[in-house]
Design an enzyme around this catalytic site. Structure first.
Site, short mmCIF file in Angstrom:
data_model
loop_
_atom_site.label_atom_id
_atom_site.label_comp_id
_atom_site.label_asym_id
_atom_site.label_seq_id
_atom_site.Cartn_x
_atom_site.Cartn_y
_atom_site.Cartn_z
N ASP A 196 0.78 -1.16 -0.02
CA ASP A 196 -0.05 0.05 -0.09
C ASP A 196 0.97 1.36 0.15
O ASP A 196 2.01 1.20 0.30
CB ASP A 196 -1.22 -0.05 1.18
N ASN A 201 -7.60 -2.46 13.91
CA ASN A 201 -8.90 -2.64 13.55
C ASN A 201 -9.09 -3.81 12.79
O ASN A 201 -10.25 -4.03 12.11
CB ASN A 201 -9.71 -1.38 12.97
N HIS A 238 -7.27 -4.30 9.84
CA HIS A 238 -6.82 -4.46 8.64
C HIS A 238 -5.68 -4.99 8.30
O HIS A 238 -4.91 -5.21 9.08
CB HIS A 238 -6.97 -2.70 8.01
N GLU A 282 -9.77 -1.83 4.97
CA GLU A 282 -10.22 -1.28 6.22
C GLU A 282 -11.84 -1.97 6.35
O GLU A 282 -12.23 -2.46 5.18
CB GLU A 282 -10.56 0.19 6.21
C1 GLP Z 1 -0.63 0.28 8.68
C2 GLP Z 1 -0.30 -0.43 7.06
C3 GLP Z 1 -0.10 -1.97 7.14
C4 GLP Z 1 0.40 -2.20 8.43
C5 GLP Z 1 -0.25 -2.21 9.65
C6 GLP Z 1 0.41 -2.23 10.92
O1 GLP Z 1 -1.65 1.04 8.67
N1 GLP Z 1 -1.16 -0.12 6.28
O2 GLP Z 1 0.56 -2.11 5.90
O3 GLP Z 1 1.08 -3.37 8.19
O4 GLP Z 1 -1.11 -1.03 9.48
O5 GLP Z 1 1.11 -1.40 11.41
P1 GLP Z 1 2.15 -1.12 12.54
O6 GLP Z 1 3.09 -2.32 12.34
O7 GLP Z 1 2.71 0.05 12.44
O8 GLP Z 1 1.26 -1.49 13.80
#
Ligand code: GLP
Length: 260
Positions: free
Chosen positions: A87, A156, A158, A163
């Protein structure tokens, strides 16, 4: 439905280590093995990569391992590298410190000497993000899907920026980011959720499930509640990560805090 049938056949592999550092060592060792195996393949699939705080110590551990390889092997790895990230935010120039393009350059591109063309991400600064999303999805689908796909987990539920609510057949597209996700990622934007872009391009669950093998990495007590849901709830649009239950080769890497 019998009680036994109601028990989800998930996860296929739960890789548990008490300390996050031990988890990253174990996970990076497996990824190193996959990269070695990839060197032996005539037509290796690309790698599917993720961003976020969870991945930072993992990439650091992996880079350390790869930098210890003999020069010829490392050069072969470099020459054949092709990865697709999940992403990218819409509206941030690639040079912006908070862009995922910059994240990947810092975490892997520069330490391993990879060119940006080898470490692909959706083009979040395209004039027409929808066209860019379609093109990126087609590129990933055209590659046959990732060999291994790394995933973090949003609080959440995702994966990528899929989402909730999110269908199992969602494809690469432009998405609106939820307030919860903008809050979760505010740390990359000086702590201000208002500065987090409101939209992103993300691979869909459909492209994620095309990977041969999926590695979901979950660390820290802040993810304990969502991991608990993931391990116990049946698949649903309310928990996008739950669609991973439909994939035959999912590894969940979790530390003691995330499993607490
Ligand atoms: C983010 C990204 C994801 C990531 C996830 C966890 O929003 N879009 O690709 O893997 O959420 O993030 P984090 O590792 O900072 O908790």
């Amino acid at each position: 439905m019998t009680a036994a049938a109601a028990v989800p056949a998930f996860p296929h592999q739960l890789m548990r280590r008490q300390e996050a550092a031990e988890l990253m060592e174990a996970c990076s060792a497996l990824l190193e093995l996959r990269l070695l195996q990839r060197l032996e393949q005539a037509q290796p699939r690309p790698m599917g990569l993720a961003t976020g705080r969870t991945m930072e110590p993992l990439y650091a551990a992996l880079v350390q391992r790869l930098q210890a390889w003999p020069a010829t092997k490392l050069e072969a790895l470099r020459a054949g590298w092709l990865s697709f990230n999940l992403d990218e935010y819409i509206g941030l120039p690639g040079a912006d410190q908070a862009s995922y393009r910059n994240y990947m350059d810092v975490q892997l591109g520069q330490p391993l000497g990879l060119s940006p063309a080898q470490v692909r991400l959706p083009d979040g600064s395209a004039d027409n993000p929808r066209v860019a999303a379609d093109a990126y999805g087609a590129e990933v689908a055209g590659s046959g899907g990732a060999g291994f796909q790394l995933l973090g987990l949003g609080s959440n539920g995702h994966v990528g920026f899929n989402e909730p609510p999110c269908d199992a057949d969602a494809r690469c597209r432009v998405v609106d980011l939820s307030p919860a996700t903008r809050q979760q990622n505010a740390g990359f934007f000086g702590g201000d959720p208002e500065r987090v872009p409101v939209q992103a391009i993300t691979l869909g669950v459909k492209e994620i499930l095309q990977a041969e093998e999926i590695h979901l990495v979950v660390t820290g007590v802040a993810k304990a509640a969502v991991l608990q849901r993931l391990l116990n709830e049946p698949p649903s649009v309310d928990l996008p990560a739950s669609w991973l239950q439909r994939h035959p080769q999912v590894w969940i890497w979790a530390d003691g805090a995330a499993l607490s």
